[in-house]
Design a protein around this motif. Structure first.
Motif, mmCIF file in Angstrom:
data_model
loop_
_atom_site.group_PDB
_atom_site.id
_atom_site.type_symbol
_atom_site.label_atom_id
_atom_site.label_comp_id
_atom_site.label_asym_id
_atom_site.label_seq_id
_atom_site.Cartn_x
_atom_site.Cartn_y
_atom_site.Cartn_z
ATOM 1 N N UNK A 1 104.557 49.670 55.128
ATOM 2 C CA UNK A 1 105.991 49.492 55.398
ATOM 3 C C UNK A 1 106.200 48.788 56.733
ATOM 4 N N UNK A 2 105.494 49.249 57.766
ATOM 5 C CA UNK A 2 105.740 48.725 59.110
ATOM 6 C C UNK A 2 105.156 47.329 59.343
ATOM 7 N N UNK A 3 104.361 46.837 58.416
ATOM 8 C CA UNK A 3 103.842 45.469 58.532
ATOM 9 C C UNK A 3 104.885 44.430 58.124
ATOM 10 N N UNK A 4 106.004 44.880 57.570
ATOM 11 C CA UNK A 4 107.023 43.947 57.094
ATOM 12 C C UNK A 4 108.163 43.802 58.103
ATOM 13 N N UNK A 5 107.839 43.271 59.281
ATOM 14 C CA UNK A 5 108.870 42.935 60.258
ATOM 15 C C UNK A 5 109.175 43.988 61.310
ATOM 16 N N UNK A 6 108.401 45.048 61.375
ATOM 17 C CA UNK A 6 108.600 46.090 62.393
ATOM 18 C C UNK A 6 107.755 45.792 63.620
ATOM 19 N N UNK A 7 108.226 46.262 64.773
ATOM 20 C CA UNK A 7 107.482 46.153 66.031
ATOM 21 C C UNK A 7 107.236 47.555 66.563
ATOM 22 N N UNK A 8 105.998 47.840 66.889
ATOM 23 C CA UNK A 8 105.662 49.154 67.426
ATOM 24 C C UNK A 8 106.177 49.294 68.853
ATOM 25 N N UNK A 9 106.882 50.370 69.101
ATOM 26 C CA UNK A 9 107.285 50.746 70.452
ATOM 27 C C UNK A 9 106.191 51.628 71.037
ATOM 28 N N UNK A 10 105.668 52.492 70.186
ATOM 29 C CA UNK A 10 104.641 53.437 70.607
ATOM 30 C C UNK A 10 103.784 53.784 69.401
ATOM 31 N N UNK A 11 102.481 53.752 69.587
ATOM 32 C CA UNK A 11 101.548 54.171 68.537
ATOM 33 C C UNK A 11 100.370 54.844 69.224
ATOM 34 N N UNK A 12 100.092 56.078 68.821
ATOM 35 C CA UNK A 12 98.953 56.799 69.379
ATOM 36 C C UNK A 12 98.183 57.419 68.229
ATOM 37 N N UNK A 13 96.919 57.038 68.122
ATOM 38 C CA UNK A 13 96.047 57.547 67.076
ATOM 39 C C UNK A 13 94.927 58.367 67.709
ATOM 40 N N UNK A 14 94.812 59.600 67.295
ATOM 41 C CA UNK A 14 93.690 60.456 67.687
ATOM 42 C C UNK A 14 92.910 60.790 66.424
ATOM 43 N N UNK A 15 91.812 61.501 66.575
ATOM 44 C CA UNK A 15 90.991 61.827 65.412
ATOM 45 C C UNK A 15 91.743 62.690 64.401
ATOM 46 N N UNK A 16 92.629 63.573 64.863
ATOM 47 C CA UNK A 16 93.325 64.461 63.927
ATOM 48 C C UNK A 16 94.842 64.344 63.992
ATOM 49 N N UNK B 1 98.460 61.478 64.735
ATOM 50 C CA UNK B 1 98.986 60.121 64.874
ATOM 51 C C UNK B 1 100.468 60.228 65.187
ATOM 52 N N UNK B 2 100.935 59.386 66.094
ATOM 53 C CA UNK B 2 102.350 59.323 66.420
ATOM 54 C C UNK B 2 102.747 57.852 66.483
ATOM 55 N N UNK B 3 103.824 57.514 65.791
ATOM 56 C CA UNK B 3 104.259 56.127 65.693
ATOM 57 C C UNK B 3 105.773 56.051 65.827
ATOM 58 N N UNK B 4 106.249 55.197 66.720
ATOM 59 C CA UNK B 4 107.662 54.848 66.822
ATOM 60 C C UNK B 4 107.729 53.337 66.687
ATOM 61 N N UNK B 5 108.393 52.868 65.652
ATOM 62 C CA UNK B 5 108.445 51.441 65.362
ATOM 63 C C UNK B 5 109.873 51.059 64.993
ATOM 64 N N UNK B 6 110.251 49.806 65.276
ATOM 65 C CA UNK B 6 111.627 49.359 65.041
ATOM 66 C C UNK B 6 111.636 47.997 64.354
ATOM 67 N N UNK B 7 112.739 47.735 63.655
ATOM 68 C CA UNK B 7 112.976 46.413 63.076
ATOM 69 C C UNK B 7 114.197 45.846 63.796
ATOM 70 N N UNK B 8 114.021 44.653 64.348
ATOM 71 C CA UNK B 8 115.065 44.039 65.170
ATOM 72 C C UNK B 8 115.719 42.851 64.462
#
Length: 163
Positions: A87-102, A104-111
């Motif tokens: 979903x987020x590959x279709x025109x979204x921009x990540x504001x924040x993305x944090x991936x750990x082993x167990x 994940x946190x993602x805040x992404x926006x479409x402008x």
């Protein structure tokens, strides 16, 4: 072998649900133990009472959706993360993305120009996934301030506790 067949089936399911929040929501709202809320417009003012920032945000919202997808297996978490990534590959921009082993946190926006039209907050931790989606016309500077002050996570956490 069975695990590979199940994984292949889940990936096929992932690609059948489309690449929009609407299709993701529709594909998962009836899953076992899922809480899915499409907030009715009359409740926007109640949500705006959480803080002055949320009050400003609610004035410009046209759609709010929240999902809690609990008790996910590792394979299921991978499927959900793959769907959100699609979903987020279709025109979204990540504001924040944090991936750990167990987790994940993602805040992404479409402008659209200097206006943010859509916001997605996805959290995955252990066996639980949550998704917050906001659609409307949002001031980019205010969204940046809210992201920096963690207002979206606080809002999502409140919904996690409520639902």
């Amino acid at each position: 072998m069975l695990r590979k067949i199940l994984f292949t089936g889940l990936i096929a399911l992932c690609f059948s649900c489309g690449s929009s929040i609407e299709s993701f929501y529709d594909a998962h709202k009836n899953d076992t133990n899922v809480t899915a809320v499409q907030v009715p417009k009359f409740m926007y003012s109640l949500l705006g009472n959480l803080s002055p920032e949320m009050s400003d945000l609610m004035k410009n919202v046209s759609d709010i959706r929240y999902m809690n997808l609990p008790e996910s297996t590792s394979l299921r978490n991978q499927q959900i993360n793959t769907e959100i990534d699609k979903i987020t590959k279709s025109g979204y921009s990540d504001i924040f993305r944090k991936n750990n082993s167990d987790s994940r946190s993602l805040l992404t926006v479409k402008e659209d120009g200097n206006t943010i039209k859509q916001i997605i907050l996805h959290n995955s931790s252990g066996t639980n996934n949550s998704l917050l989606y906001l659609k409307g016309n949002f001031d980019a500077d205010k969204i940046k301030q809210m992201a920096e002050s963690d207002d979206f996570s606080n809002f999502s956490n409140l919904l996690d506790k409520k639902y």
